[in-house]
Scaffold this motif. Structure first.
Motif, mmCIF file in Angstrom:
data_model
loop_
_atom_site.group_PDB
_atom_site.id
_atom_site.type_symbol
_atom_site.label_atom_id
_atom_site.label_comp_id
_atom_site.label_asym_id
_atom_site.label_seq_id
_atom_site.Cartn_x
_atom_site.Cartn_y
_atom_site.Cartn_z
ATOM 1 N N LEU A 66 7.556 -3.401 -24.233
ATOM 2 C CA LEU A 66 6.765 -3.575 -23.019
ATOM 3 C C LEU A 66 6.208 -2.242 -22.539
ATOM 4 O O LEU A 66 5.048 -2.153 -22.131
ATOM 5 N N ASP A 67 7.048 -1.218 -22.586
ATOM 6 C CA ASP A 67 6.600 0.095 -22.113
ATOM 7 C C ASP A 67 5.445 0.618 -22.961
ATOM 8 O O ASP A 67 4.485 1.205 -22.441
ATOM 9 N N ALA A 68 5.531 0.412 -24.270
ATOM 10 C CA ALA A 68 4.453 0.871 -25.147
ATOM 11 C C ALA A 68 3.164 0.095 -24.890
ATOM 12 O O ALA A 68 2.068 0.678 -24.836
ATOM 13 N N ALA A 69 3.288 -1.227 -24.728
ATOM 14 C CA ALA A 69 2.106 -2.041 -24.441
ATOM 15 C C ALA A 69 1.502 -1.673 -23.097
ATOM 16 O O ALA A 69 0.277 -1.597 -22.942
ATOM 17 N N ARG A 70 2.366 -1.432 -22.122
ATOM 18 C CA ARG A 70 1.891 -1.058 -20.784
ATOM 19 C C ARG A 70 1.139 0.264 -20.827
ATOM 20 O O ARG A 70 0.088 0.409 -20.199
ATOM 21 N N ALA A 71 1.688 1.244 -21.550
ATOM 22 C CA ALA A 71 1.029 2.551 -21.640
ATOM 23 C C ALA A 71 -0.343 2.425 -22.295
ATOM 24 O O ALA A 71 -1.313 3.063 -21.875
ATOM 25 N N ASN A 72 -0.431 1.584 -23.318
ATOM 26 C CA ASN A 72 -1.702 1.379 -24.009
ATOM 27 C C ASN A 72 -2.727 0.733 -23.088
ATOM 28 O O ASN A 72 -3.884 1.167 -22.999
ATOM 29 N N LEU A 73 -2.315 -0.324 -22.389
ATOM 30 C CA LEU A 73 -3.227 -0.993 -21.461
ATOM 31 C C LEU A 73 -3.608 -0.075 -20.308
ATOM 32 O O LEU A 73 -4.778 -0.045 -19.891
ATOM 33 N N VAL A 77 -7.449 0.862 -18.957
ATOM 34 C CA VAL A 77 -8.004 0.530 -17.642
ATOM 35 C C VAL A 77 -7.980 1.706 -16.678
ATOM 36 O O VAL A 77 -8.301 1.551 -15.499
ATOM 37 N N GLY A 78 -7.603 2.882 -17.154
ATOM 38 C CA GLY A 78 -7.635 4.065 -16.316
ATOM 39 C C GLY A 78 -6.589 4.065 -15.229
ATOM 40 O O GLY A 78 -6.899 4.299 -14.053
ATOM 41 N N ALA A 79 -5.340 3.831 -15.616
ATOM 42 C CA ALA A 79 -4.263 3.731 -14.643
ATOM 43 C C ALA A 79 -3.058 4.531 -15.110
ATOM 44 O O ALA A 79 -2.910 4.832 -16.298
ATOM 45 N N ASP A 80 -2.174 4.844 -14.175
ATOM 46 C CA ASP A 80 -0.868 5.395 -14.502
ATOM 47 C C ASP A 80 0.046 4.221 -14.843
ATOM 48 O O ASP A 80 0.143 3.265 -14.069
ATOM 49 N N PRO A 81 0.731 4.250 -15.988
ATOM 50 C CA PRO A 81 1.606 3.128 -16.333
ATOM 51 C C PRO A 81 2.647 2.800 -15.266
ATOM 52 O O PRO A 81 3.062 1.645 -15.145
ATOM 53 N N ALA A 82 3.043 3.790 -14.491
ATOM 54 C CA ALA A 82 4.060 3.552 -13.467
ATOM 55 C C ALA A 82 3.597 2.555 -12.411
ATOM 56 O O ALA A 82 4.424 1.941 -11.727
ATOM 57 N N ASP A 83 2.287 2.362 -12.289
ATOM 58 C CA ASP A 83 1.741 1.483 -11.253
ATOM 59 C C ASP A 83 1.296 0.135 -11.799
ATOM 60 O O ASP A 83 0.680 -0.652 -11.073
ATOM 61 N N LEU A 84 1.622 -0.162 -13.043
ATOM 62 C CA LEU A 84 1.102 -1.350 -13.697
ATOM 63 C C LEU A 84 2.245 -2.212 -14.227
ATOM 64 O O LEU A 84 3.196 -1.711 -14.817
ATOM 65 N N THR A 278 13.709 -15.771 -19.034
ATOM 66 C CA THR A 278 13.306 -15.908 -20.430
ATOM 67 C C THR A 278 11.914 -16.522 -20.512
ATOM 68 O O THR A 278 11.632 -17.540 -19.885
ATOM 69 N N ALA A 279 11.046 -15.887 -21.273
ATOM 70 C CA ALA A 279 9.660 -16.340 -21.399
ATOM 71 C C ALA A 279 9.108 -15.838 -22.723
ATOM 72 O O ALA A 279 9.774 -15.095 -23.463
ATOM 73 N N ASP A 280 7.893 -16.224 -23.011
ATOM 74 C CA ASP A 280 7.194 -15.716 -24.189
ATOM 75 C C ASP A 280 6.460 -14.446 -23.783
ATOM 76 O O ASP A 280 5.424 -14.494 -23.107
ATOM 77 N N PHE A 281 6.985 -13.312 -24.181
ATOM 78 C CA PHE A 281 6.392 -12.022 -23.840
ATOM 79 C C PHE A 281 5.341 -11.583 -24.852
ATOM 80 O O PHE A 281 4.722 -10.529 -24.680
ATOM 81 N N THR A 282 5.140 -12.369 -25.907
ATOM 82 C CA THR A 282 4.250 -11.909 -26.980
ATOM 83 C C THR A 282 2.799 -11.708 -26.539
ATOM 84 O O THR A 282 2.133 -10.818 -27.092
ATOM 85 N N PRO A 283 2.270 -12.493 -25.579
ATOM 86 C CA PRO A 283 0.894 -12.172 -25.152
ATOM 87 C C PRO A 283 0.767 -10.752 -24.612
ATOM 88 O O PRO A 283 -0.222 -10.055 -24.909
ATOM 89 N N TYR A 284 1.755 -10.295 -23.824
ATOM 90 C CA TYR A 284 1.713 -8.931 -23.303
ATOM 91 C C TYR A 284 1.779 -7.925 -24.449
ATOM 92 O O TYR A 284 1.033 -6.938 -24.475
ATOM 93 N N LEU A 285 2.694 -8.174 -25.387
ATOM 94 C CA LEU A 285 2.936 -7.202 -26.449
ATOM 95 C C LEU A 285 1.774 -7.106 -27.425
ATOM 96 O O LEU A 285 1.665 -6.117 -28.160
ATOM 97 N N CYS A 286 0.904 -8.114 -27.433
ATOM 98 C CA CYS A 286 -0.257 -8.101 -28.332
ATOM 99 C C CYS A 286 -1.496 -7.490 -27.694
ATOM 100 O O CYS A 286 -2.544 -7.401 -28.356
ATOM 101 N N VAL A 287 -1.416 -7.073 -26.449
ATOM 102 C CA VAL A 287 -2.579 -6.462 -25.803
ATOM 103 C C VAL A 287 -3.060 -5.225 -26.566
ATOM 104 O O VAL A 287 -4.269 -5.077 -26.811
#
Length: 422
Positions: A66-73, A77-84, A278-287
């Motif tokens: 999640l952290d890697a996907a968040r940093a990439n996104l 979008v021009g954001a600090d990952p800490a705020d997303l 518990t959920a399907d996190f794969t959509p986030y991880l595929c960003v």
């Protein structure tokens, strides 16, 4: 159902990257997006990995992924990952912010008499969320009418600023309006609200992947967007960006383990939002895969995609306007990759008589279905307001080509020339 002619089909080379049926004219990418095959393959690989060792994935692997996907996104979008944080969709993001502002424990909670400003172009689901928050808190929804057709960006700015009052607490705006396809001029509106101490909540459902984003520079209080539309990630991938000083008091819609976690290695913001059950996190991880895959499909990567899709949308608009004798209803600087055009009044009257014995029937749904049944065209016809009761909205994605919009114009022309009664 007749077979669609070649000119109504998508570009074969580019369409090969998607699983869309080539025997339809799919001109409605904006509603739900479409995910490239390579991204879907990455998602399936992740799903298989989960099922091979669920505990390993959820308990040990998920946070770093999640952290890697968040940093990439965040970079995109021009954001600090800490705020997303990730959310399933922009509607969830809107509800998250508004429900939090209704919480008596929120330091900036809504109070009776507060005004919540939006526009008459706001997406229906988000408007419903705003009405819910107003009813819950005793606040009042105020609607700024933005003209459509519209002459300039300044007209939209003036329409919103004219409705700001000392009681305005929040401004909710679509970045790209769903019904009318306008890219609203956000920077001056966000700046005006900041100067007045008014919070801004931006519904960016259509923006990521359609227009360049720099959330840090924009400086809205809250921004939520979808990744499954123009970014072409799997369905169920969205994000919420929150200004750092607004993290306290903002809570996810589902309260879970993060609410009383003793961990100090992650922010409370991440702890609460990253795990709501518990959920399907794969959509986030595929960003990240979606961002990288799309960048390879057109020269110049994402800047080239923005320009190409916008150019195609404007070319399609020009053809339809010439075909229907219309003046473009918005300046080009308010257009991204979607265009809405009013159906000419004479055409509306003719189609209403042809397809509905009852003039009050849902003509837009009738026409949507008939375009599909008669011509295999997927394009939304949207109820609007006087003087244009119906809008036709086209989308332009890489797999589309100009001949498909020409086919659309010809299809509606066949309706116009047909007898009023079947």
């Amino acid at each position: 159902m007749p077979e669609i002619p070649e000119r109504g089909r998508p570009d074969p080379a580019l369409a090969s990257h998607w699983q869309l049926d080539p025997a339809i004219a799919f001109l409605n990418h904006g509603s739900f997006g479409a995910c490239p095959t390579a991204v879907l393959a990455a998602q399936q690989s992740l799903r298989s990995r989960i099922e091979q060792q669920p505990l390993q994935f959820f308990a040990r692997d998920l946070e770093p992924l999640l952290d890697a996907a968040r940093a990439n996104l965040a970079q995109f979008v021009g954001a600090d990952p800490a705020d997303l944080v990730f959310v399933p969709n922009a509607t969830t993001g809107i509800n998250t912010v508004l429900r939090s502002l209704c919480d008596p424990a929120h330091p900036a909670r809504l109070r009776p008499g507060d005004e919540l400003l939006t526009t008459d172009h706001e997406y229906n689901a988000s408007r419903n969320s705003l009405e819910f928050a107003a009813a819950w808190s005793g606040a009042k929804v105020v609607v700024a009418p933005i003209p459509f057709p519209i002459a300039s960006a300044e007209a939209a700015i003036a329409a919103v600023l004219d409705r700001l009052t000392p009681r305005t607490r929040l401004l909710l705006l679509d970045h790209v309006t769903s019904q009318t396809g306008l890219v609203l001029p956000l920077p001056p509106l966000v700046q005006a609200c900041r100067e007045r101490g008014i919070a801004t909540l931006i519904d960016g459902a259509h923006a990521p992947g359609m227009v360049p984003l720099d959330l840090q520079t924009l400086g809205a209080t809250y921004y939520t967007g979808n990744c499954h539309k123009w970014l072409c990630a799997p369905k169920g991938a969205g994000f919420l960006w929150v200004q750092r000083d607004q993290h306290p008091g903002l809570r996810p819609l589902v309260i879970s383990h993060g609410a009383n976690s003793s961990r100090r290695d992650r922010s409370r913001f991440w702890l609460e939002f990253d795990w709501t059950g518990t959920a399907d996190f794969t959509p986030y991880l595929c960003v990240p895969t979606a961002i990288a895959t799309m960048a390879t499909l057109w020269p110049g990567g994402w800047p080239g995609i923005y320009q190409r899709n916008r150019d195609l949308a404007l070319q399609a608009r020009e053809h339809l306007c010439q075909n229907w004798g219309l003046v473009p209803p918005a300046p080009a600087n308010l257009i991204g990759a979607m265009v809405s055009l009013p159906l000419p009044s004479g055409l509306v009257a003719h189609l209403s008589a042809r397809f509905s014995a009852n003039p009050a029937a849902n003509l837009s749904a009738n026409l949507n279905d008939r375009l599909w049944q008669d011509f295999k065209i997927e394009v939304p016809i949207i109820p609007w307001q006087a003087p244009d009761p119906y809008l036709l909205r086209i989308s332009a994605q890489l797999y589309n080509r100009l001949s498909q919009y020409e086919y659309l114009a010809d299809a509606i022309g066949q309706w116009q020339r047909a007898p009023a009664r079947q």
